[in-house]
Write a protein that holds these residues in place. Sequence first.
Motif, short mmCIF file in Angstrom:
data_model
loop_
_atom_site.label_atom_id
_atom_site.label_comp_id
_atom_site.label_asym_id
_atom_site.label_seq_id
_atom_site.Cartn_x
_atom_site.Cartn_y
_atom_site.Cartn_z
N GLU A 122 0.79 -1.39 -0.15
CA GLU A 122 0.13 0.00 -0.21
C GLU A 122 0.88 1.36 0.07
O GLU A 122 0.55 2.48 -0.61
N ALA A 123 2.02 1.16 0.58
CA ALA A 123 2.99 2.36 0.57
C ALA A 123 3.43 2.47 -0.75
O ALA A 123 3.63 3.74 -1.26
N MET A 124 3.62 1.36 -1.42
CA MET A 124 4.31 1.71 -2.81
C MET A 124 3.04 2.12 -3.51
O MET A 124 3.44 3.05 -4.43
N ALA A 125 2.05 1.98 -3.54
CA ALA A 125 0.76 2.26 -4.20
C ALA A 125 0.73 3.62 -3.98
O ALA A 125 0.36 4.52 -4.86
N LEU A 126 0.69 3.97 -2.63
CA LEU A 126 0.47 5.57 -2.43
C LEU A 126 1.77 6.48 -3.11
O LEU A 126 1.28 7.49 -3.57
N LEU A 127 2.83 5.94 -2.92
CA LEU A 127 3.80 6.75 -3.61
C LEU A 127 3.55 6.91 -5.02
O LEU A 127 4.17 7.88 -5.74
N ASP A 180 0.97 6.76 -6.76
CA ASP A 180 -0.17 7.77 -6.94
C ASP A 180 0.21 9.11 -6.76
O ASP A 180 -0.19 9.88 -7.76
N VAL A 181 1.07 9.54 -5.71
CA VAL A 181 1.32 10.91 -5.53
C VAL A 181 2.39 11.30 -6.41
O VAL A 181 2.52 12.47 -6.47
N LYS A 202 -11.26 4.09 -10.06
CA LYS A 202 -9.99 5.05 -9.68
C LYS A 202 -9.20 4.84 -8.39
O LYS A 202 -8.39 5.61 -8.23
N ALA A 203 -9.63 3.97 -7.83
CA ALA A 203 -8.86 3.67 -6.62
C ALA A 203 -7.48 3.06 -6.78
O ALA A 203 -7.37 2.40 -7.86
N THR A 204 -6.60 3.31 -5.93
CA THR A 204 -5.20 2.94 -5.84
C THR A 204 -5.17 1.63 -4.82
O THR A 204 -4.32 1.26 -4.57
N SER A 205 -6.28 1.61 -4.06
CA SER A 205 -6.32 0.31 -2.99
C SER A 205 -7.78 -0.06 -2.94
O SER A 205 -8.58 0.51 -3.17
#
Length: 947
Positions: free
Chosen positions: A148-153, A155-156, A325-328
């Motif tokens: 999830e951290a990888m996905a957040l980074l 995404d941003v 559109k979700a990243t998670s």
Amino acid sequence: MRTDAFALRHLGPRETDLNHMLNTIGVASLDQLIFETIPADIRLKKELELDTPMTEFEYLSHIQELGKKNKVFKSYIGLGYHPAVIPAVIQRNIFENPGWYTAYTPYQAEIAQGRLEAILNYQTTIIELTGMEIANASLLDEGTAAAEAMALLFDVRSRDQKKNNVDKFYVSEEILPQTLSVLQTRATPKGIELVVGNHETFDFSSDFFGAMLQYPGKYGQVNDYAGFIAKAHTNEIKVAVAADLLSLAKLTPPGEMGADVVVGTSQRFGIPMGYGGPHAAYFATKEEHKRSMPGRIIGVTIDANGNRALRMALGTREQHIKREKATSNICTAQVLLAVMAGMYAVYHGPKGLKYIANKVHASAVTLAEALNQLGVYQTNTAFFDTLLVKADASKVKAVAEKNEVNFFYVDGETISISLNETTSLADLNQIVSIFAEALGKSNVTVSELANESAIPADLVRTSSFLQHEVFNNHHSESQLMRYIKKLERKDLSLNHSMISLGSCTMKLNAAAEMLPLSMANWNSIHPFAPVEQAEGYQIMLKKLEQQLNVVTGFAGTTLQPNSGAQGEYAGLMTIRAYHLSRGDHHRNVCLIPSSAHGTNPASAAMAGMEIIVTKTTPEGNIDVEDLRTRAIEYKDRLSCLMVTYPSTHGVFESSIIEITNLIHENGGLVYMDGANMNAQVGLTNPATIGADVCHLNLHKTFAIPHGGGGPGVGPICVNEKLVPFLPTNPIIPTGGNQAISAISAAPYGSALVCLISYGYISMLGSEGLTNATKYAILNANYMKARLEDHYPVLYSGEMGRAAHEMILDCRAFKQQGVEVTDIAKRLMDYGFHAPTVSFPVAGTLMIEPTESEDVAELDRFCDAMIAIRKEIAAVTADNHNTVLHNAPHTQAMLTADVWNFPYTREQAAFPLEYIAENKFWPSVRRVDDAYGDRNLVCSCAPIEAYM
């Protein structure tokens, strides 16, 4: 009547109630009701082939004997899992207490203030130990939190013009092996390129959007990452750190080094290893990333009187609401375990946590010195709790296992030894003696712990943490017991009244199913212990897989997914692997009906699929002709259909076999969402309707408790063509011969709570499981018959029947100024948790009573709903000072000297006679969500208050 039959205790309605219920519905028999509910062409022709059901006494005897096959060795394996001391006051008052483990996700904040405070304590613990600004209410495990951290980074990065097309993610070779496997699974469909290497030789000029570090490293090395993070930021690379939570009581926190995200597990905070789970993962980041965070955040707000209240903050950032559109796809947490971990921090406080961390470190230093005297040298230049030593692994392993001790053997001459909170001087001496015997050396005796430190001075934590009074006032057992009870009294759970949440199946979590979780033979096994030491687990898990195969009609099962949404993702990834194995790389289109739960498109997006939404008819069913058009249009690229059965609207659609055939004819496979499996078991199954894979919610249909929002278990069951692709684990191989990489960190996911479902199936057997489904359908249709003259029922089957749930249409009341939320809040005054609000249709209530509720409880709920309907009728469009709009009513309101409301105190708090016998008081008035989102506070107090 067999009074020792488990089914007698699990099923709510009594035999004497059946005629009354059937007459109310308008059918002659239960068989007639089932005939009118489930299409004949998908009904099973024979009973489920399961073992003869056990009584509760037989099951508990069986599970104790089976537990003896597990060998509880001293575990020094580490790798993210450590023996921990569960304070007895927490075990008895939370872990074993239905007041805590039967509660639902705190969507109705006014009757969940206790749990919300407990989670706020947990979030505060995470924020302050990591040195970050914001933390969520927990995730599923460390491996998936890292993903999830990888996905957040990822995404941003799109906000940075220089990085928005960059797809490389750096992972330190110090990462835990299971975490790396989960990262590989999640990176591939997202188009992320993982690069694994030594952080000391990382080329910052390369094109990376993010990096992941482990702190301490997988075999114990403690590195100073401040320079790495600063250089990464100079090159516009964001950094996530996976950190051992206990070590942060002694080590400089990653937040103080500049980390952008910090993740890990809270298992060391008083949670048993349980052969891999459940354990609450933590996720902390900077406030600027709050809208991209996965999971949930508990925040502070005010109620209608302006008093402090808590609720789930930033509701629209629950990722699955974003659909494709979700990243998670995270829509659950490990709340029960997060509550325990937070309470562990409350019980020990900052001084206690420092003491534990110091003792663990001193034990490691002492052991290193003793081994050094034997000529066994450890290679970590700095360490917290884990030594990496050079010795003949085969000789050491032979002696260690003879002494019932497990180390981790990196290779033939390298051994990792992770010490923990339970390690004593006797344990240290045993370890030293093992090495002495294995290497033929004279033994060295340890008499006291060393005072030296193996942590460089600039990496020793200097900042304070957990200074809020809640972490400094509850250090005796009496104080903590009363604090836990104070919070418990604020929460409505199944031990008070039914929780009739549609799609969530809040059924009985029987005590006999729960008891084995506290047995040391089950909860003390490390997930990476040699499988021959976990024979009891291996037998139980394989048997559970077989039971689920029988129930679903499928050929194979993996128990690895830690939640229903993770099961969705696992199912789609096996479908993806199947197509790739056939050279069909182009098959990436996923058809999803518009009525589907938001996790379906979110999961499909995570699996790298192109989502095509298909229409539903006015009756709420899949529009078969539109589906046919889409399937033919995309037949060359069709990967799969995601379908919920019975539908999200609580209807068995008669066209289901036509639908699944249509997908297969056009080259796709069918994923069935098992959220509504409670209406299928023993009567039909996913294989019969033509699905290829389904996930099951063991925390719904198969009796694992919701725990206030988790634990969840979401295994997938598959047909023969998908068995080869079931997921594996890098340390304990699982899955098929063409297995995809890991879906979650542990080989069998949350193995400990799988005991609950194993017990549920083993004690009910074929007849009991089938009757549970029949009674779930009976209860739903009884409530439908009682309520449909007062509330329109939105959808029903072709013969007018509901499945196991129904939707009440409350949209017309809006004309009088009454929202569905007003009904939900008013139900609290009647002693009930609201059904599911505004899902899957806005302005509605979705009700699912389950098979465990008796007629008296069903009637109480129906009486409450009918009474509320009369209250709605009395409301006028220009008068919002009503018993509905002011609900819920607190004890403070009722006992105040002044009463300025145009209705009586009795109407407010005791509108029906039964309420007085068992009154539940909401502890706050209606919460103000908007205020809390405008003024986001998600810890006990702002960090500034501690400075």
